[in-house]
Design a protein around this motif. Structure first.
Motif, short mmCIF file in Angstrom:
data_model
loop_
_atom_site.label_atom_id
_atom_site.label_comp_id
_atom_site.label_asym_id
_atom_site.label_seq_id
_atom_site.Cartn_x
_atom_site.Cartn_y
_atom_site.Cartn_z
N PRO A 130 0.81 -1.23 0.00
CA PRO A 130 0.00 0.00 0.00
C PRO A 130 0.85 1.27 0.00
CG PRO A 130 -0.91 -1.58 1.53
CD PRO A 130 0.43 -2.13 1.09
N ILE A 131 1.98 1.25 0.74
CA ILE A 131 2.87 2.42 0.75
C ILE A 131 3.47 2.62 -0.63
CG2 ILE A 131 5.03 3.37 1.67
CD1 ILE A 131 4.39 2.02 4.33
N TRP A 132 3.94 1.53 -1.25
CA TRP A 132 4.52 1.60 -2.59
C TRP A 132 3.52 2.14 -3.60
CZ3 TRP A 132 3.96 -2.32 -6.80
CH2 TRP A 132 4.83 -2.08 -7.87
N GLU A 133 2.32 1.63 -3.57
CA GLU A 133 1.28 2.07 -4.51
C GLU A 133 0.92 3.54 -4.27
OE1 GLU A 133 0.24 0.40 -7.02
OE2 GLU A 133 0.19 -1.75 -6.59
N ALA A 134 0.82 3.92 -2.99
CA ALA A 134 0.46 5.30 -2.65
C ALA A 134 1.56 6.29 -3.06
CB ALA A 134 0.20 5.42 -1.14
N THR B 238 1.42 6.76 -6.80
CA THR B 238 0.28 7.59 -7.18
C THR B 238 0.54 9.06 -6.90
OG1 THR B 238 -1.28 5.78 -6.77
CG2 THR B 238 -2.19 8.01 -6.79
N GLU B 239 1.08 9.36 -5.70
CA GLU B 239 1.37 10.74 -5.34
C GLU B 239 2.43 11.34 -6.25
OE1 GLU B 239 -0.02 12.84 -3.11
OE2 GLU B 239 -1.54 11.27 -2.92
N SER C 54 2.60 13.13 -15.06
CA SER C 54 2.84 12.14 -16.12
C SER C 54 3.31 10.84 -15.48
CB SER C 54 3.90 12.64 -17.11
OG SER C 54 5.14 12.84 -16.45
N GLU C 55 3.49 9.81 -16.31
CA GLU C 55 3.92 8.52 -15.80
C GLU C 55 5.34 8.63 -15.23
OE1 GLU C 55 3.60 5.21 -14.33
OE2 GLU C 55 1.94 5.66 -15.69
N VAL D 3 12.67 4.14 -6.27
CA VAL D 3 12.77 4.96 -5.06
C VAL D 3 11.57 4.71 -4.16
CG1 VAL D 3 12.78 7.31 -4.16
CG2 VAL D 3 14.17 6.75 -6.16
N CYS D 4 10.39 4.64 -4.74
CA CYS D 4 9.17 4.34 -3.98
C CYS D 4 9.28 2.97 -3.32
CB CYS D 4 7.94 4.37 -4.89
SG CYS D 4 7.57 5.99 -5.61
#
Length: 287
Positions: free
Chosen positions: A175-179, A182-183, A190-191, A199-200
């Motif tokens: 969830p942290i990686w996905e968030a 997204t942020e 952009s992508e 880094v995420c």
């Protein structure tokens, strides 16, 4: 009308197949690269957590002992994880509200960890015994001995503790990686690049690794225990209770620094290689 429905079904099947194959291949490559690259640090972490003590477990000698099982097991387990994760996520995404996206990532990661552990645990048992027990012998000898003494139970020694460690780990990390992705994507407009995804992954991995260190210590000790150990020493609650009783928080967080560093670096390499590989594989499929 029936033909249109069949076409839609065929497209859906093709999409699922593409997701599965890309995730499987990219995940396998990412798992292999990160485990081989960071293996020495993993050995140091395991020996710091061992009930035999760091120096009796080998200290800094033979830090590549146990690499063979990792090479055999890391690719299929990581591939199985990502294939499961992305298929479940893409199935859930259209039917859940956006506000529940973090919860869906927890569910996806948790189920996928169970799938991956069925492949990973036997190789993990061999790897950690090679890392921390002097004279443990050849990987085949370790597997044969485990099966002879305890049957399938010996082969999957620590399966429950691995699940108890890895499910919370992934429930924090993904969830942290996905968030973060997204942020970053929204901020950038952009992508994001494979490097930014890495880094995420490093940040998410470092946080999750630090938080779940006591579970990792307990899992390590269970896997290193011999077949004659008391049943209490083979249960994660018993191990954690005994660790706290004898060594306090210092014992519960044995190997904290190398584990956090290992997973911080590993998260960056793992997610970076995965993302780069997935994009490359998808581009080749389009040609």
């Amino acid at each position: 009308m029936m033909e249109a429905k069949d076409d839609k079904t065929d497209v859906s099947k093709q999409t699922d197949s593409k997701i599965f194959s890309t995730s499987l291949l990219a995940g396998a490559l990412a798992g292999l690269v990160v485990d081989v690259t960071l293996f020495p640090l993993d050995t140091v972490k395991t020996r710091l957590q061992s009930q035999f003590g760091f120096w009796k477990s080998g200290g800094f000698k033979g830090i590549y002992k146990g690499l063979g099982p990792v090479v055999v097991g890391s690719a299929p387990s990581a591939g199985a994880f990502f294939a499961s994760y992305n298929l479940i996520k893409d199935t859930m995404y259209p039917i859940i509200p956006q506000v529940l996206a973090p919860a869906s990532h927890v569910v996806c990661a948790s189920i996928s960890e169970v799938v991956a552990c069925t492949i990973k645990v036997p190789m993990e048992v061999v790897k950690q015994r090679r890392q921390a027990i002097r004279g443990a012998g050849h990987p085949i000898k370790i597997l044969t001995k485990a099966i002879k003494q305890e049957g399938l139970k010996g082969l999957y020694r620590g399966f429950g503790s691995t699940i108890i460690r890895d499910v919370p780990f992934s429930a924090i990390q993904f969830p942290i990686w996905e968030a973060l992705k997204t942020e970053w994507r929204n901020s950038k407009g952009s992508e994001i690049s494979s490097g930014e995804v890495a880094v995420c992954g490093a940040l998410a991995g470092g946080i999750a690794g630090a938080a779940t260190t006591p579970l990792d210590v307990a899992k390590t000790r269970i896997m290193l225990a011999d077949s004659h150990s008391k049943s209490e020493s083979l249960r994660i609650t018993g191990v954690i209770r005994e660790l706290y009783k004898t060594s306090g928080f210092r014992g519960l967080f044995a190997g904290f620094t190398p584990r956090t560093l290992l997973i911080f670096l590993g998260g960056g390499i793992f997610f970076g290689v995965y993302e780069k590989s997935a994009r490359l594989i998808d581009s080749l499929k389009l040609e």
